[in-house]
Design a protein around this motif. Structure first.
Motif, mmCIF file in Angstrom:
data_model
loop_
_atom_site.group_PDB
_atom_site.id
_atom_site.type_symbol
_atom_site.label_atom_id
_atom_site.label_comp_id
_atom_site.label_asym_id
_atom_site.label_seq_id
_atom_site.Cartn_x
_atom_site.Cartn_y
_atom_site.Cartn_z
ATOM 1 N N ARG A 16 -0.476 5.250 -1.475
ATOM 2 C CA ARG A 16 0.901 5.014 -1.030
ATOM 3 C C ARG A 16 1.620 6.343 -0.831
ATOM 4 O O ARG A 16 2.370 6.516 0.129
ATOM 5 N N ASN A 17 1.398 7.298 -1.710
ATOM 6 C CA ASN A 17 2.027 8.614 -1.548
ATOM 7 C C ASN A 17 1.552 9.284 -0.263
ATOM 8 O O ASN A 17 2.340 9.927 0.432
ATOM 9 N N GLY B 158 2.620 4.804 10.552
ATOM 10 C CA GLY B 158 2.165 4.059 9.375
ATOM 11 C C GLY B 158 3.216 3.195 8.698
ATOM 12 O O GLY B 158 2.909 2.492 7.738
ATOM 13 N N ALA B 159 4.473 3.231 9.187
ATOM 14 C CA ALA B 159 5.543 2.484 8.509
ATOM 15 C C ALA B 159 5.225 0.988 8.429
ATOM 16 O O ALA B 159 5.647 0.316 7.485
ATOM 17 N N ASP B 160 4.448 0.496 9.406
ATOM 18 C CA ASP B 160 4.142 -0.946 9.414
ATOM 19 C C ASP B 160 3.236 -1.365 8.256
ATOM 20 O O ASP B 160 3.182 -2.539 7.911
ATOM 21 N N THR B 161 2.529 -0.415 7.646
ATOM 22 C CA THR B 161 1.645 -0.822 6.531
ATOM 23 C C THR B 161 2.285 -0.585 5.155
ATOM 24 O O THR B 161 1.702 -0.941 4.136
ATOM 25 N N LEU B 162 3.469 -0.014 5.164
ATOM 26 C CA LEU B 162 4.110 0.299 3.877
ATOM 27 C C LEU B 162 4.329 -0.963 3.039
ATOM 28 O O LEU B 162 4.113 -0.958 1.821
ATOM 29 N N THR C 25 2.623 -3.665 2.782
ATOM 30 C CA THR C 25 1.394 -4.094 2.099
ATOM 31 C C THR C 25 1.166 -3.254 0.852
ATOM 32 O O THR C 25 0.819 -3.772 -0.214
ATOM 33 N N TRP C 26 1.364 -1.942 0.983
ATOM 34 C CA TRP C 26 1.176 -1.067 -0.180
ATOM 35 C C TRP C 26 2.234 -1.317 -1.237
ATOM 36 O O TRP C 26 1.948 -1.270 -2.438
ATOM 37 N N ASN C 27 3.462 -1.622 -0.774
ATOM 38 C CA ASN C 27 4.513 -1.954 -1.740
ATOM 39 C C ASN C 27 4.087 -3.141 -2.595
ATOM 40 O O ASN C 27 4.227 -3.110 -3.816
ATOM 41 N N GLU C 28 3.583 -4.170 -1.930
ATOM 42 C CA GLU C 28 3.229 -5.384 -2.663
ATOM 43 C C GLU C 28 2.103 -5.126 -3.670
ATOM 44 O O GLU C 28 2.105 -5.668 -4.768
ATOM 45 N N GLN C 29 1.160 -4.291 -3.299
ATOM 46 C CA GLN C 29 0.075 -3.970 -4.234
ATOM 47 C C GLN C 29 0.594 -3.168 -5.426
ATOM 48 O O GLN C 29 0.230 -3.412 -6.571
#
Ligand SMILES: Nc1ncnc2c1ncn2[C@@H]1O[C@H](COP(=O)(O)OP(=O)(O)O)[C@@H](O)[C@H]1O
Ligand SMILES: [Mg+2]
Length: 374
Positions: free
Chosen positions: A162-163, A175-179, A181-185
């Motif tokens: 995520r970093n 990459g903002a569109d995948t943030l 998903t990483w937030n939820e994980q």
């Protein structure tokens, strides 16, 4: 729980050690820099997968050697005997084995052997950086919960990715569109870690408070509280609170390229009669709090695991005053397998020395020793 045998090969200054400590107290005495702490370090590494002092595996490999090995045969009341092993190499990743079978996950090594280490550095958990308190929590909870241990490994991986993504969004605008998903994980695993820590700290605080009033007197009430890096309202889900806070931080996080909230940013506070001993406590108060916390940990571990952990005392009495030392040694005579490292036995109470097996540690070698009768 009992270590039946400790085997070291080229582990720091110990070229070859084969030690069979008895079920009670084992005293390891010797001059400075002979390898006493190294023996305890090896036991701690086998219990937690981490060294109490080395930051890199290679530090523990004997100078001039390619690989080092530490192994322990542990007798458990419920599960019988188990052999845990860590081999360290200059050129390869470390290898962990349980009953000679290679294990990849840290969570598969940790938990077979439970230990609590007492040393002069314990006070740093109270007065040092927040990272030391997180490390304390992580190592203690991991020893009683393989799930926690596994969650930590996953969390570190998610955090790293995520970093990286936050930096990519900042630097390349990609990459903002995948943030999301990483937030939820991050939220899913991070919340589990926080919940586990909050529960652990509540239990630890109750036990430590009781022990602390015995050490420091009933007027000094200790409480330990968990300080999350995001506000959690009473009755609110940890994950809901975490999600809300991340939303608030998003701009900052992208600007800084780093995750600014989560269990990797949390802390603990030690309050005595309402004031923070880290900031306002005297050295003596900080030591009492550190000792009460460690003693509470022994009790908690025993309750959780259903067996007594192995105690490791590394020059542990030297910094304590008489009353605190008596409290610590009172525990040692209570039926725990205990390894005591000290320069000489003159500072130890007679009932410990009389009941102990004694070994001399010299130049990384360990030899049984029969003190002359007086
Ligand atoms: N990787 C290593 N290889 C060989 N010797 C080492 C290594 N790391 C530390 N030592 C030596 O081990 C000694 C310290 O051992 P330690 O267990 O801390 O001693 P103590 O008996 O005082 O507890 C020092 O002399 C140090 O130089
Ligand atoms: Mg030492």
């Amino acid at each position: 729980m009992q270590i039946k045998r400790l085997l070291l090969t080229d582990f720091r200054s110990c070229a070859h050690v084969d030690l069979a400590p008895g079920p009670g107290i084992t005293i390891l005495s010797g001059a400075n820099a002979q390898g006493k702490s190294t023996l305890l370090e090896a036991v701690y590494l086998l219990a937690t997968s981490r060294s109490p002092r080395a930051s890199k595996d290679v530090e523990m490999i004997r100078w001039g050697q390619e690989v080092a090995l530490a192994a322990a045969e542990v007798a458990r009341e419920e599960r019988g005997e188990v052999r845990v092993e860590v081999s360290l190499s200059r050129s390869e990743k470390r290898a962990m084995r349980v009953n000679h079978v290679r294990r990849v996950r840290v969570a598969d090594l940790v938990g077979h052997l439970n230990t609590v280490l007492f040393s002069a550095a314990d006070i740093d958990v109270v007065r040092g950086e927040p990272s030391l308190r997180r490390r304390f929590l992580n190592l203690e909870i991991a020893q009683i919960s393989p799930h926690y241990c596994h969650a930590l490994v996953q969390y570190r991986r998610i955090l790293e990715q995520r970093n990286r993504l936050l930096k990519l969004i900042r630097d390349d605008g990609r990459g903002a569109d995948t943030l999301e998903t990483w937030n939820e994980q991050l939220i899913a695993i991070g919340s589990r870690i926080v919940e586990r820590r909050v529960a652990f700290v509540a239990e630890l605080s109750a036990l430590a408070s009781h022990i602390h009033s015995e050490i420091a007197g009933a007027s000094e009430q200790l409480s330990i509280t968990y300080l999350p890096s995001f506000p959690i309202k009473p009755d609110e889900d940890v994950s809901t609170a975490f999600r809300q806070h991340l939303a608030l931080l998003q701009r900052d996080e992208i600007a800084r390229g780093a995750t600014l909230a989560g269990p990797h940013r949390d802390d603990l506070s030690f309050l005595v009669s309402g004031t923070d001993v880290r900031v306002y406590g005297s050295q003596g108060q900080q030591r009492s709090v550190a000792l009460a916390t460690k003693l509470a940990e022994v009790e908690l571990m025993q309750q959780r695991v259903g067996e007594a952990p192995v105690l490791l005392l590394d020059d542990a009495g030297s910094e304590l005053d008489e009353a605190r030392r008596a409290r610590l040694y009172g525990l040692v005579t209570g039926g725990y397998q205990t390894l005591v490292a000290c320069t000489d036995t003159s500072g130890l109470p007679a009932e410990i020395v009389c009941n102990a097996e004694q070994y001399r540690v010299e130049g990384g070698a360990v030899q049984q020793w029969m003190p002359a009768a007086t």
